[in-house]
Design a protein around this motif. Structure first.
Motif, PDB file in Angstrom:
ATOM      1  N   GLN A  96       0.729  -1.220   0.005  1.00 37.38           N
ATOM      2  CA  GLN A  96      -0.121   0.081  -0.155  1.00 37.38           C
ATOM      3  C   GLN A  96       0.726   1.239   0.114  1.00 37.38           C
ATOM      4  O   GLN A  96       1.956   1.240   0.432  1.00 37.38           O
ATOM      5  CB  GLN A  96      -0.969   0.149   1.291  1.00 37.38           C
ATOM      6  CG  GLN A  96      -0.147   0.004   2.410  1.00 37.38           C
ATOM      7  CD  GLN A  96      -1.325  -0.151   3.764  1.00 37.38           C
ATOM      8  OE1 GLN A  96      -2.358  -0.669   3.394  1.00 37.38           O
ATOM      9  NE2 GLN A  96      -0.916   0.443   4.778  1.00 37.38           N
ATOM     10  N   ASP A  97       0.324   2.320  -0.653  1.00 32.32           N
ATOM     11  CA  ASP A  97       0.846   3.768  -0.386  1.00 32.32           C
ATOM     12  C   ASP A  97      -0.192   4.498   0.154  1.00 32.32           C
ATOM     13  O   ASP A  97      -1.254   3.967   0.674  1.00 32.32           O
ATOM     14  CB  ASP A  97       1.504   4.198  -1.835  1.00 32.32           C
ATOM     15  CG  ASP A  97       0.451   4.174  -2.958  1.00 32.32           C
ATOM     16  OD1 ASP A  97      -0.994   4.820  -2.488  1.00 32.32           O
ATOM     17  OD2 ASP A  97       0.834   4.426  -4.107  1.00 32.32           O
ATOM     18  N   GLU A  98       0.077   5.906   0.222  1.00 28.21           N
ATOM     19  CA  GLU A  98      -1.040   6.563   0.825  1.00 28.21           C
ATOM     20  C   GLU A  98      -2.510   6.621   0.360  1.00 28.21           C
ATOM     21  O   GLU A  98      -3.258   6.621   0.985  1.00 28.21           O
ATOM     22  CB  GLU A  98      -0.549   8.194   0.928  1.00 28.21           C
ATOM     23  CG  GLU A  98       0.674   8.441   1.755  1.00 28.21           C
ATOM     24  CD  GLU A  98       0.170   8.229   3.263  1.00 28.21           C
ATOM     25  OE1 GLU A  98      -0.894   8.363   3.725  1.00 28.21           O
ATOM     26  OE2 GLU A  98       1.121   7.913   4.142  1.00 28.21           O
ATOM     27  N   ARG A  99      -2.546   6.280  -1.134  1.00 26.64           N
ATOM     28  CA  ARG A  99      -3.962   6.396  -1.708  1.00 26.64           C
ATOM     29  C   ARG A  99      -4.175   4.922  -2.231  1.00 26.64           C
ATOM     30  O   ARG A  99      -5.606   5.055  -2.312  1.00 26.64           O
ATOM     31  CB  ARG A  99      -3.778   7.496  -2.918  1.00 26.64           C
ATOM     32  CG  ARG A  99      -3.654   8.866  -2.365  1.00 26.64           C
ATOM     33  CD  ARG A  99      -3.808   9.558  -3.580  1.00 26.64           C
ATOM     34  NE  ARG A  99      -2.498   9.219  -4.629  1.00 26.64           N
ATOM     35  CZ  ARG A  99      -1.377   9.743  -4.424  1.00 26.64           C
ATOM     36  NH1 ARG A  99      -0.767  10.571  -3.564  1.00 26.64           N
ATOM     37  NH2 ARG A  99      -0.501   9.242  -5.445  1.00 26.64           N
ATOM     38  N   GLU A 101      -3.945   0.540  -2.094  1.00 30.65           N
ATOM     39  CA  GLU A 101      -3.719  -0.746  -2.003  1.00 30.65           C
ATOM     40  C   GLU A 101      -3.654  -1.761  -3.061  1.00 30.65           C
ATOM     41  O   GLU A 101      -4.647  -1.639  -3.849  1.00 30.65           O
ATOM     42  CB  GLU A 101      -4.466  -1.343  -0.626  1.00 30.65           C
ATOM     43  CG  GLU A 101      -5.815  -1.463  -0.834  1.00 30.65           C
ATOM     44  CD  GLU A 101      -6.419  -2.142   0.430  1.00 30.65           C
ATOM     45  OE1 GLU A 101      -6.365  -1.624   1.445  1.00 30.65           O
ATOM     46  OE2 GLU A 101      -7.379  -2.865   0.217  1.00 30.65           O
ATOM     47  N   ARG A 130      -7.366   3.276  -1.029  1.00 34.66           N
ATOM     48  CA  ARG A 130      -7.518   2.538   0.261  1.00 34.66           C
ATOM     49  C   ARG A 130      -8.917   3.009   0.917  1.00 34.66           C
ATOM     50  O   ARG A 130      -9.269   3.981   0.767  1.00 34.66           O
ATOM     51  CB  ARG A 130      -6.444   3.371   1.077  1.00 34.66           C
ATOM     52  CG  ARG A 130      -5.061   3.197   0.384  1.00 34.66           C
ATOM     53  CD  ARG A 130      -4.146   2.501   1.487  1.00 34.66           C
ATOM     54  NE  ARG A 130      -4.040   2.649   2.869  1.00 34.66           N
ATOM     55  CZ  ARG A 130      -3.264   3.093   3.575  1.00 34.66           C
ATOM     56  NH1 ARG A 130      -2.087   3.440   2.957  1.00 34.66           N
ATOM     57  NH2 ARG A 130      -3.341   3.229   5.008  1.00 34.66           N
ATOM     58  N   ASP A 134      -7.682   1.226   8.793  1.00 28.26           N
ATOM     59  CA  ASP A 134      -6.435   0.518   8.559  1.00 28.26           C
ATOM     60  C   ASP A 134      -6.308  -0.580   9.441  1.00 28.26           C
ATOM     61  O   ASP A 134      -6.495  -0.726  10.541  1.00 28.26           O
ATOM     62  CB  ASP A 134      -5.525   1.733   9.117  1.00 28.26           C
ATOM     63  CG  ASP A 134      -5.438   2.790   8.295  1.00 28.26           C
ATOM     64  OD1 ASP A 134      -5.132   2.584   6.808  1.00 28.26           O
ATOM     65  OD2 ASP A 134      -5.338   3.924   8.541  1.00 28.26           O
ATOM     66  N   SER A 138       1.510   0.444   9.804  1.00 25.50           N
ATOM     67  CA  SER A 138       2.450   1.433   8.629  1.00 25.50           C
ATOM     68  C   SER A 138       1.372   1.780   7.792  1.00 25.50           C
ATOM     69  O   SER A 138       0.332   1.301   7.327  1.00 25.50           O
ATOM     70  CB  SER A 138       3.091   0.180   8.126  1.00 25.50           C
ATOM     71  OG  SER A 138       4.028  -0.390   9.089  1.00 25.50           O
ATOM     72  N   ARG A 139       1.685   3.045   7.277  1.00 29.44           N
ATOM     73  CA  ARG A 139       1.008   3.678   6.418  1.00 29.44           C
ATOM     74  C   ARG A 139       1.364   3.513   4.758  1.00 29.44           C
ATOM     75  O   ARG A 139       0.342   3.128   4.068  1.00 29.44           O
ATOM     76  CB  ARG A 139       0.993   5.323   6.282  1.00 29.44           C
ATOM     77  CG  ARG A 139       0.500   5.916   7.588  1.00 29.44           C
ATOM     78  CD  ARG A 139      -1.089   5.810   7.443  1.00 29.44           C
ATOM     79  NE  ARG A 139      -1.619   6.282   6.406  1.00 29.44           N
ATOM     80  CZ  ARG A 139      -3.139   6.350   5.856  1.00 29.44           C
ATOM     81  NH1 ARG A 139      -3.691   5.531   6.460  1.00 29.44           N
ATOM     82  NH2 ARG A 139      -3.442   6.873   4.669  1.00 29.44           N
ATOM     83  N   VAL A 140       2.522   2.744   4.540  1.00 32.70           N
ATOM     84  CA  VAL A 140       3.021   2.575   3.250  1.00 32.70           C
ATOM     85  C   VAL A 140       3.990   1.446   3.462  1.00 32.70           C
ATOM     86  O   VAL A 140       4.493   1.073   4.417  1.00 32.70           O
ATOM     87  CB  VAL A 140       3.855   3.879   2.592  1.00 32.70           C
ATOM     88  CG1 VAL A 140       2.896   4.981   2.391  1.00 32.70           C
ATOM     89  CG2 VAL A 140       5.001   4.236   3.477  1.00 32.70           C
ATOM     90  N   ALA A 145       9.476   2.540   7.147  1.00 31.70           N
ATOM     91  CA  ALA A 145       8.215   2.804   7.764  1.00 31.70           C
ATOM     92  C   ALA A 145       8.256   2.151   8.913  1.00 31.70           C
ATOM     93  O   ALA A 145       8.446   0.640   9.130  1.00 31.70           O
ATOM     94  CB  ALA A 145       6.844   2.465   6.973  1.00 31.70           C
TER      95      ALA A 145
END
Length: 153
Positions: A96-99, A101, A130, A134, A138-140, A145
């Protein structure tokens, strides 16, 4: 009583396996899985869903993961912890990244260990926006991270 009315013996085996899986036993498995899969998996978390007779395992892979190596390592840990019968795990592996998955693999069912040992990525594009919830700390999917070391979801 007709044949269609008889209970499926596989359902009883699944229910029996999930009822024998304690949170403590799952946590011990997750700790070893995190250690064994650390090259490829940033986080591994799990739950027990007795109402669905399953134990979902959620895996946040590093962006530069080796999916086949991850699958083999996870299968080895499952065999070590559950030599007689692996609980009805479902394994979902993503990055996943910020926007976005991206789902790389989903494995469940009676051939779980075999499929993990020969894990191949999805061939179709499985990228999605996303969701608000959550699963991971981790976000990314990045090696720098912060990640979950202990604890279930």
């Amino acid at each position: 009583m007709e044949v269609g009315d008889l209970p499926d013996p596989r359902e009883a085996e699944t229910e029996d396996a999930i009822m024998k899986l304690s949170f403590e036993r799952l946590e011990h498995f997750l700790v070893d899985a995190r250690r064994a899969c650390a090259e490829d998996a940033q986080e591994i978390v799990g739950e027990i869903h007795t109402e669905y007779d399953e134990a979902p395992i959620f895996v946040l892979l590093y962006r530069d993961h080796d999916l086949n190596r991850f699958g083999r390592n996870l299968a080895d840990v499952m065999l070590k912890h559950f030599p007689d019968r692996v609980p009805p795990f479902t394994v979902s592996a993503i990055t996943q990244d910020e926007r976005t998955e991206r789902h790389h693999a989903f494995v469940d069912g009676p051939r779980l260990l075999e499929e993990l040992a020969h894990l191949r990525p999805f061939t179709a594009d499985t990228s999605f926006p996303r969701l608000g919830e959550d699963v991971f700390e981790s976000r990314v999917s990045e090696r720098a991270a912060p990640s979950r070391i202990d604890g279930m979801r």
